[in-house]
Every structure is written in C-alpha cells, then in structure tokens.
Design a protein around this motif. Structure first.
Motif, PDB file in Angstrom:
ATOM      1  N   VAL A  34     -94.175 -27.630  62.197  1.00 25.23           N
ATOM      2  CA  VAL A  34     -94.657 -28.147  61.096  1.00 25.23           C
ATOM      3  C   VAL A  34     -96.056 -28.343  60.562  1.00 25.23           C
ATOM      4  CG1 VAL A  34     -94.553 -30.599  60.154  1.00 25.23           C
ATOM      5  CG2 VAL A  34     -92.339 -29.792  61.369  1.00 25.23           C
ATOM      6  N   PRO A  35     -96.654 -28.750  61.486  1.00 27.61           N
ATOM      7  CA  PRO A  35     -98.222 -28.722  60.947  1.00 27.61           C
ATOM      8  C   PRO A  35     -98.871 -27.472  60.668  1.00 27.61           C
ATOM      9  CG  PRO A  35     -98.105 -29.356  63.333  1.00 27.61           C
ATOM     10  CD  PRO A  35     -96.598 -29.198  62.832  1.00 27.61           C
ATOM     11  N   VAL A  36     -98.477 -26.394  61.330  1.00 26.93           N
ATOM     12  CA  VAL A  36     -99.112 -25.015  61.132  1.00 26.93           C
ATOM     13  C   VAL A  36     -98.606 -24.745  59.894  1.00 26.93           C
ATOM     14  CG1 VAL A  36     -99.057 -22.467  61.764  1.00 26.93           C
ATOM     15  CG2 VAL A  36     -99.229 -24.494  63.353  1.00 26.93           C
ATOM     16  N   GLN A  37     -97.367 -24.804  59.469  1.00 26.64           N
ATOM     17  CA  GLN A  37     -97.150 -24.296  58.126  1.00 26.64           C
ATOM     18  C   GLN A  37     -97.544 -25.375  56.949  1.00 26.64           C
ATOM     19  OE1 GLN A  37     -92.592 -22.792  57.502  1.00 26.64           O
ATOM     20  NE2 GLN A  37     -92.604 -24.137  59.351  1.00 26.64           N
ATOM     21  N   PHE A  38     -97.398 -26.624  57.096  1.00 26.31           N
ATOM     22  CA  PHE A  38     -98.140 -27.498  56.281  1.00 26.31           C
ATOM     23  C   PHE A  38     -99.603 -27.054  56.059  1.00 26.31           C
ATOM     24  CE2 PHE A  38    -100.583 -31.535  55.742  1.00 26.31           C
ATOM     25  CZ  PHE A  38     -99.827 -31.811  54.119  1.00 26.31           C
ATOM     26  N   PHE A  39    -100.219 -27.035  56.909  1.00 26.08           N
ATOM     27  CA  PHE A  39    -101.905 -26.700  56.569  1.00 26.08           C
ATOM     28  C   PHE A  39    -101.943 -25.250  55.806  1.00 26.08           C
ATOM     29  CE2 PHE A  39    -102.030 -29.884  60.166  1.00 26.08           C
ATOM     30  CZ  PHE A  39    -102.687 -30.868  59.338  1.00 26.08           C
ATOM     31  N   LEU A  40    -101.113 -24.337  56.460  1.00 23.45           N
ATOM     32  CA  LEU A  40    -101.193 -22.863  55.712  1.00 23.45           C
ATOM     33  C   LEU A  40    -100.738 -23.047  54.322  1.00 23.45           C
ATOM     34  CD1 LEU A  40     -99.720 -20.301  57.995  1.00 23.45           C
ATOM     35  CD2 LEU A  40    -102.033 -20.349  57.294  1.00 23.45           C
ATOM     36  N   LEU A  41     -99.618 -23.827  54.027  1.00 25.28           N
ATOM     37  CA  LEU A  41     -99.305 -23.853  52.796  1.00 25.28           C
ATOM     38  C   LEU A  41    -100.175 -24.610  51.856  1.00 25.28           C
ATOM     39  CD1 LEU A  41     -95.593 -24.785  53.393  1.00 25.28           C
ATOM     40  CD2 LEU A  41     -96.413 -22.661  52.302  1.00 25.28           C
ATOM     41  N   GLN A  42    -100.770 -25.529  52.379  1.00 23.90           N
ATOM     42  CA  GLN A  42    -101.724 -26.311  51.416  1.00 23.90           C
ATOM     43  C   GLN A  42    -102.929 -25.302  51.167  1.00 23.90           C
ATOM     44  OE1 GLN A  42    -102.792 -30.256  53.560  1.00 23.90           O
ATOM     45  NE2 GLN A  42    -102.543 -31.024  51.352  1.00 23.90           N
ATOM     46  N   SER A  43    -103.442 -24.643  52.338  1.00 20.78           N
ATOM     47  CA  SER A  43    -104.565 -23.764  51.752  1.00 20.78           C
ATOM     48  C   SER A  43    -104.200 -22.677  51.140  1.00 20.78           C
ATOM     49  CB  SER A  43    -104.793 -22.949  53.385  1.00 20.78           C
ATOM     50  OG  SER A  43    -104.239 -21.905  53.602  1.00 20.78           O
ATOM     51  N   LEU A  44    -103.015 -22.300  50.696  1.00 18.62           N
ATOM     52  CA  LEU A  44    -102.664 -21.413  49.579  1.00 18.62           C
ATOM     53  C   LEU A  44    -102.465 -22.256  48.007  1.00 18.62           C
ATOM     54  CD1 LEU A  44     -99.836 -19.193  51.708  1.00 18.62           C
ATOM     55  CD2 LEU A  44    -102.541 -18.843  51.169  1.00 18.62           C
ATOM     56  N   GLY A  45    -102.769 -23.443  48.281  1.00 15.33           N
ATOM     57  CA  GLY A  45    -102.547 -24.263  46.965  1.00 15.33           C
ATOM     58  C   GLY A  45    -101.333 -24.969  46.653  1.00 15.33           C
ATOM     59  N   ILE A  46    -100.610 -25.120  47.590  1.00 14.87           N
ATOM     60  CA  ILE A  46     -99.322 -25.721  47.436  1.00 14.87           C
ATOM     61  C   ILE A  46     -99.396 -27.329  47.577  1.00 14.87           C
ATOM     62  CG2 ILE A  46     -96.895 -25.820  48.342  1.00 14.87           C
ATOM     63  CD1 ILE A  46     -97.567 -23.147  47.103  1.00 14.87           C
ATOM     64  N   ASP A  47     -98.716 -27.756  46.463  1.00 11.26           N
ATOM     65  CA  ASP A  47     -99.044 -29.445  46.467  1.00 11.26           C
ATOM     66  C   ASP A  47     -98.464 -29.858  47.769  1.00 11.26           C
ATOM     67  OD1 ASP A  47     -98.825 -32.210  45.036  1.00 11.26           O
ATOM     68  OD2 ASP A  47     -96.879 -32.006  45.821  1.00 11.26           O
ATOM     69  N   PRO A  48     -99.150 -30.964  48.394  1.00 10.35           N
ATOM     70  CA  PRO A  48     -98.923 -31.639  49.767  1.00 10.35           C
ATOM     71  C   PRO A  48     -97.412 -32.081  49.753  1.00 10.35           C
ATOM     72  CG  PRO A  48    -101.090 -32.129  48.935  1.00 10.35           C
ATOM     73  CD  PRO A  48    -100.311 -31.626  47.723  1.00 10.35           C
ATOM     74  N   ASP A  49     -96.877 -32.817  48.693  1.00 11.66           N
ATOM     75  CA  ASP A  49     -95.651 -33.339  48.972  1.00 11.66           C
ATOM     76  C   ASP A  49     -94.523 -32.075  49.040  1.00 11.66           C
ATOM     77  OD1 ASP A  49     -96.448 -35.673  48.944  1.00 11.66           O
ATOM     78  OD2 ASP A  49     -95.611 -36.214  46.983  1.00 11.66           O
ATOM     79  N   THR A  50     -94.917 -31.110  48.319  1.00 10.26           N
ATOM     80  CA  THR A  50     -93.966 -29.917  48.392  1.00 10.26           C
ATOM     81  C   THR A  50     -94.064 -29.120  49.580  1.00 10.26           C
ATOM     82  OG1 THR A  50     -94.178 -29.741  45.953  1.00 10.26           O
ATOM     83  CG2 THR A  50     -93.280 -27.732  47.102  1.00 10.26           C
ATOM     84  N   ALA A  51     -95.377 -29.025  50.220  1.00  5.05           N
ATOM     85  CA  ALA A  51     -95.769 -28.459  51.227  1.00  5.05           C
ATOM     86  C   ALA A  51     -95.039 -28.786  52.643  1.00  5.05           C
ATOM     87  CB  ALA A  51     -97.355 -28.293  51.616  1.00  5.05           C
ATOM     88  N   ILE A  52     -95.085 -30.424  52.733  1.00  7.60           N
ATOM     89  CA  ILE A  52     -94.517 -30.897  53.774  1.00  7.60           C
ATOM     90  C   ILE A  52     -92.964 -30.592  53.938  1.00  7.60           C
ATOM     91  CG2 ILE A  52     -94.110 -33.228  52.966  1.00  7.60           C
ATOM     92  CD1 ILE A  52     -95.629 -32.348  56.525  1.00  7.60           C
ATOM     93  N   ARG A  53     -92.579 -30.775  52.748  1.00  9.47           N
ATOM     94  CA  ARG A  53     -90.821 -30.691  52.856  1.00  9.47           C
ATOM     95  C   ARG A  53     -90.543 -29.085  53.149  1.00  9.47           C
ATOM     96  NH1 ARG A  53     -91.400 -34.245  47.745  1.00  9.47           N
ATOM     97  NH2 ARG A  53     -90.887 -36.031  48.836  1.00  9.47           N
ATOM     98  N   ILE A  54     -91.344 -28.210  52.584  1.00 10.90           N
ATOM     99  CA  ILE A  54     -91.129 -26.593  53.075  1.00 10.90           C
ATOM    100  C   ILE A  54     -91.469 -26.488  54.645  1.00 10.90           C
ATOM    101  CG2 ILE A  54     -91.971 -24.369  52.661  1.00 10.90           C
ATOM    102  CD1 ILE A  54     -92.737 -25.155  49.724  1.00 10.90           C
ATOM    103  N   ALA A  55     -92.362 -27.115  55.043  1.00 11.46           N
ATOM    104  CA  ALA A  55     -92.688 -27.125  56.502  1.00 11.46           C
ATOM    105  C   ALA A  55     -91.619 -27.586  57.126  1.00 11.46           C
ATOM    106  CB  ALA A  55     -93.794 -27.742  56.874  1.00 11.46           C
ATOM    107  N   PHE A  56     -90.874 -28.604  56.895  1.00 15.48           N
ATOM    108  CA  PHE A  56     -90.009 -29.416  57.653  1.00 15.48           C
ATOM    109  C   PHE A  56     -88.711 -28.452  57.476  1.00 15.48           C
ATOM    110  CE2 PHE A  56     -91.669 -34.008  56.973  1.00 15.48           C
ATOM    111  CZ  PHE A  56     -92.505 -33.757  58.145  1.00 15.48           C
TER     112      PHE A  56
END
Length: 276
Positions: A34-56
């Motif tokens: 979860v945290p690795v994907q969340f921070f990776l997705l955010q670094s690629l410009g994905i909105d935080p709310d979307t990023a955390i749900r994709i990570a989960f």
C-alpha cells in the motif's frame, strides 16, 4: 502515467519483499504494497484520493496469487487449520465486499490515518500478550470464526491489507493458536478475504475519473503483473523459512515492520522531515 525504469525496479523489489513477508508472516504484504504504490503513484502525478484506492485495490489483487503460493508450503508442514481457515475465509469474503465498498466512498487521507492507527493498535495488543505455558485450548466454533473473519475482511477491503495483521493477533490472543499456526492459517484466509475486496475495487472504480493507464477499476494491471510476478516465488521461500524460526522472532519481526509502516502512513517521518 509515464513509466520509467526506476518505477519498474521499485515495483520488482517491492514484489520480492511482499512475497517473502506473506510466506514468512502470513500478513498478505499489504503493509508494504500500500505505501509503496501510493507514493509511487503520487510521484507520477496521480491524484492522492485515486492513488490510495489504486494502492489498496491492486494490493489485494497481488495478495491472491501470492497467498496461494505460500499456503501450499504451510499446508505441507501442517500449520494450516483447514476448517477454521474456511470459516474465517467465508466471513472474510463478505467482509471484504463491505470494506471495499466503504473505501471507495471516503476520502483518501482518512484511509491513510485509519491504516496507520490500526497498525499501532494491533502492535500494542500483540506485544503485550503473553502466551500461557503448556498447550493452549483453541476456540474453533463456527460463530467465533465467522465473526472474526468478517472483521478481518472489512479491514482487508477497507485498507487493502489482506486481513493478516488483524487475524494473526486474533488467532494468537483470542483463539489460542500458536504463532506458526496463525501464520499458516492466515495465509489461507487471505485467499478468500482478498477476493471480496478485489470485486469491490473493480466494480466501484470502473467509472472513476483520473485512473492511470492499464487500470481495471481501482486495480492497475501493470503494477499487478510486476508485483505478483516477483512475489509468488518468494512466498514459497518465506513459508519455508517461517518453519525454522522461533515463535518469538516471528512475533517481533512482525511487530517491528508494522511500527515502521504505521509511522509512515500517519505521516510522522514527513512531519519530522526524516527521509525514511
């Protein structure tokens, strides 16, 4: 979402760590995924709310084949209690549906805080519990197992964690399992709890805006393939090593990892400006 080599390497290394943790500790690896994907997705410009749900969502999808790989070794070593695993897994499946639905309808920051505080609650209870001497009487009745399975499933779907960080303390503290029995049985339960959450994240995310390429609802297929490709073989290796470790070492290893992840998700390192 622009894919680069560093992104792929981080996913591969994460997959290795997740597979090993799933086999060794029976926790599904969501606390890493979860945290690795969340921070990776955010670094690629994905909105935080979307990023955390994709990570989960993607975490749960990775856990399914990874747990299947690890549970075989645990079963061969007689550390999977089959009937309790089935009962808790059935409860976990329906709990996962509920948790996944809730997670797709509340803000991402709340999910991060819930994840972090749940981790600390589990660690405190887990470390303070002392095993009684001699054989422990196990509680294996249907209603207890279904109830705890539902709780683990809700946590799994809500926080993308597979349910192991909830189930293992429950099995050790409340149900009388040994640590290795809890690890093996939890790995089996993860198979069913993850399915319920996966279904919710796919269907509730199909019409979501701002999804990156290669996404099926809130599950990113590219990340799934890379993470699972490396985690599946490592789950078998972790399961083999788990049977050679003393119970206390498994307990403290489990707890140390969770403390770090809890601090990371709550934002303590970021607040203190510590680059961890």
């Amino acid at each position: 979402m622009e894919i680069n080599l560093i992104y792929l390497i981080i996913l591969a290394i994460t997959g290795i760590g997740v597979g090993f943790a799933t086999g060794l500790l029976g926790v599904g690896g969501g606390f890493i995924l979860v945290p690795v994907q969340f921070f990776l997705l955010q670094s690629l410009g994905i909105d935080p709310d979307t990023a955390i749900r994709i990570a989960f969502g993607t975490s749960l999808a990775v856990m399914l084949p990874t747990a299947l790989s690890g549970v075989y070794i645990h079963y061969k070593n007689s550390s999977v209690l089959v009937k309790p695993a089935i009962y808790m897994g059935l409860g976990g499946f329906f709990g996962g549906l509920v948790g996944g639905f809730i997670a797709t309808h509340i803000p991402g920051n709340i999910l991060k805080l819930l994840f972090g505080f749940l981790v600390f609650f589990v660690v405190i209870n887990f470390l303070s519990h002392k095993n009684p001497e001699g054989d422990r009487k196990k509680i294996l009745d249907f209603y207890h197992l279904i109830f705890y399975g539902i709780l683990a499933g809700i946590a799994s779907g809500l926080l993308g964690i597979g349910g192991g960080i909830v189930l293992i303390p429950i099995m050790v503290i409340l149900l009388g399992f040994s640590m290795i029995e809890a690890v093996g049985t939890s790995t089996a339960v993860i198979i069913l709890t993850s399915v319920g959450g996966i279904i919710s994240y796919v269907f509730n995310g199909l019409a979501a805006p701002g999804l990156p390429e290669y996404s099926l609802g809130y599950i990113n297929i590219l990340q799934l393939v890379i993470l699972a490709g490396f985690s599946i073989p490592m789950a078998r290796a972790g399961a083999k090593i788990a049977h050679k470790f003393p119970e206390n070492i498994l307990r403290y290893t489990f707890s140390i990892i969770l403390i770090y992840i809890g601090l990371k998700m709550i934002g303590v390192f970021e607040f203190l400006k510590i680059p961890l």
